[in-house]
Structure formats: structure tokens, C-alpha cells
Write a protein that holds these residues in place. Structure first.
Motif, short mmCIF file in Angstrom:
data_model
loop_
_atom_site.label_atom_id
_atom_site.label_comp_id
_atom_site.label_asym_id
_atom_site.label_seq_id
_atom_site.Cartn_x
_atom_site.Cartn_y
_atom_site.Cartn_z
N ALA A 115 -13.36 -16.12 13.17
CA ALA A 115 -12.43 -17.18 12.79
C ALA A 115 -12.69 -17.68 11.36
O ALA A 115 -11.78 -17.78 10.54
CB ALA A 115 -12.52 -18.34 13.78
N ALA A 116 -13.95 -18.00 11.06
CA ALA A 116 -14.27 -18.53 9.73
C ALA A 116 -14.13 -17.46 8.66
O ALA A 116 -13.71 -17.76 7.53
CB ALA A 116 -15.70 -19.09 9.74
N TRP A 117 -14.45 -16.20 8.99
CA TRP A 117 -14.32 -15.12 8.02
C TRP A 117 -12.88 -15.03 7.52
O TRP A 117 -12.62 -15.06 6.31
CB TRP A 117 -14.69 -13.78 8.67
CG TRP A 117 -16.14 -13.53 8.90
CD1 TRP A 117 -17.03 -14.36 9.50
CD2 TRP A 117 -16.87 -12.35 8.55
NE1 TRP A 117 -18.27 -13.77 9.56
CE2 TRP A 117 -18.20 -12.53 8.98
CE3 TRP A 117 -16.51 -11.16 7.94
CZ2 TRP A 117 -19.17 -11.56 8.80
CZ3 TRP A 117 -17.50 -10.19 7.76
CH2 TRP A 117 -18.81 -10.40 8.18
N TYR A 118 -11.96 -14.89 8.46
CA TYR A 118 -10.56 -14.71 8.07
C TYR A 118 -9.94 -16.00 7.55
O TYR A 118 -9.07 -15.97 6.67
CB TYR A 118 -9.76 -14.14 9.24
CG TYR A 118 -10.00 -12.67 9.46
CD1 TYR A 118 -9.77 -11.75 8.44
CD2 TYR A 118 -10.47 -12.18 10.67
CE1 TYR A 118 -10.00 -10.40 8.61
CE2 TYR A 118 -10.70 -10.83 10.86
CZ TYR A 118 -10.46 -9.94 9.82
OH TYR A 118 -10.69 -8.59 9.99
N ALA A 119 -10.38 -17.14 8.07
CA ALA A 119 -9.81 -18.41 7.63
C ALA A 119 -10.18 -18.75 6.20
O ALA A 119 -9.55 -19.61 5.58
CB ALA A 119 -10.24 -19.53 8.56
N SER A 120 -11.19 -18.09 5.65
CA SER A 120 -11.59 -18.37 4.27
C SER A 120 -10.72 -17.65 3.25
O SER A 120 -10.87 -17.88 2.05
CB SER A 120 -13.05 -17.95 4.05
OG SER A 120 -13.19 -16.53 4.10
N CYS A 121 -9.78 -16.82 3.72
CA CYS A 121 -8.99 -16.00 2.80
C CYS A 121 -7.58 -16.55 2.63
O CYS A 121 -6.78 -16.56 3.58
CB CYS A 121 -8.91 -14.56 3.32
SG CYS A 121 -7.97 -13.47 2.23
N PRO A 122 -7.19 -16.98 1.42
CA PRO A 122 -5.81 -17.42 1.18
C PRO A 122 -4.83 -16.28 1.44
O PRO A 122 -5.10 -15.13 1.13
CB PRO A 122 -5.81 -17.80 -0.31
CG PRO A 122 -7.24 -18.02 -0.66
CD PRO A 122 -8.03 -17.08 0.21
N GLY A 123 -3.70 -16.62 2.02
CA GLY A 123 -2.68 -15.61 2.32
C GLY A 123 -2.63 -15.23 3.78
O GLY A 123 -1.63 -14.67 4.24
N LEU A 124 -3.70 -15.52 4.52
CA LEU A 124 -3.72 -15.25 5.96
C LEU A 124 -3.49 -16.54 6.73
O LEU A 124 -3.89 -17.62 6.29
CB LEU A 124 -5.06 -14.66 6.39
CG LEU A 124 -5.40 -13.23 5.97
CD1 LEU A 124 -6.79 -12.88 6.47
CD2 LEU A 124 -4.37 -12.24 6.50
N LYS A 125 -2.88 -16.42 7.90
CA LYS A 125 -2.85 -17.50 8.88
C LYS A 125 -3.71 -17.03 10.05
O LYS A 125 -3.65 -15.87 10.43
CB LYS A 125 -1.42 -17.80 9.31
CG LYS A 125 -0.59 -18.38 8.16
CD LYS A 125 0.86 -18.59 8.54
CE LYS A 125 1.62 -19.16 7.34
NZ LYS A 125 3.07 -19.32 7.62
N VAL A 126 -4.50 -17.94 10.60
CA VAL A 126 -5.45 -17.58 11.66
C VAL A 126 -5.22 -18.48 12.86
O VAL A 126 -5.36 -19.71 12.76
CB VAL A 126 -6.91 -17.71 11.16
CG1 VAL A 126 -7.88 -17.30 12.26
CG2 VAL A 126 -7.12 -16.85 9.91
N LEU A 127 -4.87 -17.88 14.00
CA LEU A 127 -4.54 -18.62 15.21
C LEU A 127 -5.53 -18.29 16.32
O LEU A 127 -5.95 -17.13 16.46
CB LEU A 127 -3.12 -18.30 15.67
CG LEU A 127 -2.01 -18.52 14.62
CD1 LEU A 127 -0.65 -18.20 15.22
CD2 LEU A 127 -2.04 -19.96 14.10
N THR A 128 -5.87 -19.31 17.12
CA THR A 128 -6.87 -19.14 18.18
C THR A 128 -6.37 -19.80 19.47
O THR A 128 -6.66 -20.97 19.71
CB THR A 128 -8.22 -19.76 17.77
OG1 THR A 128 -7.99 -21.14 17.40
CG2 THR A 128 -8.84 -19.02 16.60
N PRO A 129 -5.65 -19.08 20.31
CA PRO A 129 -5.13 -19.68 21.55
C PRO A 129 -6.24 -19.96 22.55
O PRO A 129 -7.23 -19.24 22.61
CB PRO A 129 -4.17 -18.61 22.07
CG PRO A 129 -4.73 -17.32 21.54
CD PRO A 129 -5.29 -17.66 20.18
#
Length: 360
Positions: free
Chosen positions: A164-178
């Protein structure tokens, strides 16, 4: 695949993106039960039925019905042009999918585990996440990268990491966690309809868990807004912010805390990027205390980001230090007893909340 691309080249004039219908109610009157696996499968089915541009690809998504049976029945219904089994080459099929998204298709890429998405990280970050910005808005990349994230049970360090934190640190991505079935249906539909690349982080241990759902949630138009958290339980003494499986743990902790006279408010983050900072800060300004819960590593984690945003915006409201509950700062052990010690447990959340409330 080529047939789909040819069809899309003939439909370039029809590049309209169906708007998401945001549903903000909590549907407390729900009576029906649906497990997370069924919720994800139904969302995929309905979005594929509604939009011919949507297609699936990944290892064993077709003939085998999906490694976790999330794609069950979709090959028979939509055929091999829209449900594509791939070799064990994450970099290869992720790159193909990003290229298809450049042409206006809407790929959904399933990784057998998000841990394996590291093989495709260049395409996810450099090809998908940055293209809209680097093309001055001329290239949108409507793609979803999904699969189980975090620890399962006895699968070792290479299959147990939370990204979650890896991908959330990158501008341009949206990260969802149901967390529950409502999240799974509403957020996956939102992800598929979104014009930007979305990393959709599920939890293997939640696939078989059933949750109550309302008729509104089961409606084909149902969709949740990206970037909006949900208060799963209202409270006034301490805020507990969590995502994915840890939301369930936090709700159980809140029940235990209630017996000791501590009224905990539990926030289901749902979206890691964008992060609903306003809901978190509003809650902290009411309760004056905060506990963050995640099963990822503690350093540079989601909890650290939440802590920073609360210190920046609501520091004067805090009556106690922010408590961060996270996984141990070690590669996830294989042995069951050590694995449990390395992952946050309900009792850890209870102890942290009591410390925040000065109940030692």
C-alpha cells in the motif's frame, strides 16, 4: 487481443467515460449476505457487460477460473478475446495491458499476488502512472492492477508483503484497499471506470468472508467515490484509522474497549491514495486521540503519513501521542507462531487505544 484493438481503432470517436455514480450512504438496513469473492466477481461481470472496452488478463484468469476464483464464469460468458490467460510473465502482460490502455481499452490485470507485481513495476510506475503527466494530458491510462496484497497464512516472506505505502508514494496512481463486500463492489467499479491507473489491493484472507449488503449495493449502478473514507463505527474517545483486514480487527478491538468504557471511532480508509485527510482530521478533532493500524512495515508506512497529516493540521487537538500499530520490521516469517507475532493482533490495538486514553 488484436481483434479488440482493431475494434477500438474503429471506435476512437466514442471515447466517453461513463461517470461513476457515487453512493455515500452507509446502508445500515442491509439484510442480504455476500462474500468478498462474490462481490469482486459480480463487479467485474457487470462492468464487462456494460462496457465492451473492459477486458481481463493474467495468470489462470480464464480456463482455471482464477487462482482465487474471482474470475469464475467470465471466460464462458465473454470468451477468450476478453478473458486472456497469460504465461508467468508479469512484465510481459502488464506491458501489453498498458499499451492497450493507451489505445482506449480498459484492461484489468490480475496478479496472482501483488508481491509478483514487482516484476512489472517499470510498466506500472514508469509507463502507466507517469504517462498522463508527461504527455500533458494527451494520454490517459484507464487500467486496473489488482490482486491479493499483504500476508495470507504460511506463504513466506516473498508472498506476504503489503505494498500500500509503496504504490501510494507514486504520483499518478490511485491506490484502493477494500475491506468488506460493499467496498469490494463499489471500489472495483470505480477503479474500472476511472481514467487513471488504479492499484487495487485485496486481501486473500477476506475473499471468503461474508458481509451484509443492501439492495443499493447490489444495484448495477452502485459505485463508491475514490478518495472517501467511511466511518464504520462512531465514537468519541479515540480514533482508530485502518484499512483492509485491519478494519475488522479494529472493530473487534472497539467492542472490547467499549466494555472498559472507551468509545472508539473506527475509520475504514478505503482509499490510500488519495487519502481522505479531512475525515481523519475531523475525527481526531472530536476524539483528541489517534491510533493507526496496518499490517505493513512501520517505517515510511501509511500510518506514518496519517500521523504527519494530523500533526500538521490538528496537532493542537491531540491529548496524547499518536499510536502506530504495524507489522514487525522483519520479513514475514513462515512459521505460524512467528507469523502471528509479526502481524498486528486485536489485543495490540486495544492496548494502544488504552495508552492513548491514559488507561494503563
Amino acid at each position: 487481443m488484436l481483434g479488440i484493438v482493431r475494434q477500438m481503432m474503429l471506435e476512437q470517436s466514442l471515447k466517453t467515460i461513463r461517470p461513476a455514480v457515487s453512493v455515500l450512504r452507509s446502508f445500515s438496513s442491509a439484510a442480504k449476505q455476500m462474500n468478498v469473492r462474490e462481490a469482486l466477481n459480480s463487479a467485474l461481470d457487470e462492468e464487462m457487460s456494460a462496457d465492451s472496452k473492459v477486458f481481463l488478463m493474467g495468470e489462470e484468469v480464464g480456463e482455471y477460473q482464477g487462482a482465487y476464483k474471482i474470475t469464475k464464469g467470465l471466460l464462458d460468458k465473454y470468451g477468450p478475446d476478453r478473458v486472456l490467460d497469460t504465461p508467468i510473465t508479469e512484465a510481459g502482460f502488464a506491458g501489453i495491458a498498458v499499451g492497450a490502455a493507451y489505445y482506449g481499452l480498459k484492461p484489468i490485470v490480475e496478479f496472482m499476488t501483488i508481491n509478483f507485481s514487482m516484476q512489472a513495476i517499470d510498466h506500472i510506475i514508469n509507463s502507466a502512472a507517469k504517462s498522463n503527466y508527461m504527455s500533458a494530458g494527451q494520454i490517459s491510462v484507464p487500467i486496473v492492477f489488482r490482486g491479493p496484497n499483504g500476508a495470507a497464512a504460511g506463504v513466506g516472506a516473498q508472498h506476504s508483503q503489503c505494498y500500500a505505502a509503496w504504490y501510494a508514494s507514486c504520483p499518478g496512481l490511485k491506490v484502493l484497499t477494500p475491506y468488506n463486500s460493499e467496498d469490494a463492489r463499489g471500489l472495483l467499479k470505480a477503479a474500472i471506470r476511472d481514467p487513471d491507473p488504479v492499484v487495487f489491493l485485496e486481501n486473500e484472507l477476506l475473499y471468503g468472508e461474508s458481509f451484509p449488503v443492501s439492495d443499493e449495493v447490489l444495484d448495477s449502478s452502485f459505485c463508491l467515490p475514490i478518495g472517501k473514507a467511511k466511518i464504520e463505527r462512531k465514537g468519541k474517545h479515540v480514533t482508530i484509522a485502518a484499512y483492509s483486514k485491519m478494519v475488522g480487527y479494529s472493530l473487534k478491538a472497539a467492542e472490547i474497549l467499549e466494555k472498559d468504557g472507551i468509545d472508539a471511532e473506527v475509520i475504514n480508509l478505503r482509499s490510500i491514495r488519495p487519502l481522505d485527510r479531512s475525515t481523519i482530521n475531523d475525527s481526531v478533532r472530536k476524539t483528541n486521540r489517534l491510533v493507526t493500524v496496518e499490517e505493513a512495515f512501520p517505517q515510511h508506512g501509511v500510518g506514518a503519513e496519517i500521523c504527519a497529516c494530523v500533526v500538521e493540521e490538528s496537532f493542537a487537538y491531540l491529548d496524547a501521542p499518536v499510536e502506530r500499530i504495524a507489522g514487525a520490521d522483519v520479513p514475514t516469517p513462515y512459521a505460524a507462531n512467528l507469523e502471528r507475532m509479526a502481524m498486528p493482533q486485536v489485543e495490540d490495538i486495544v492496548r494502544a487505544a488504552k495508552r492513548a486514553c491514559h488507561r494503563f
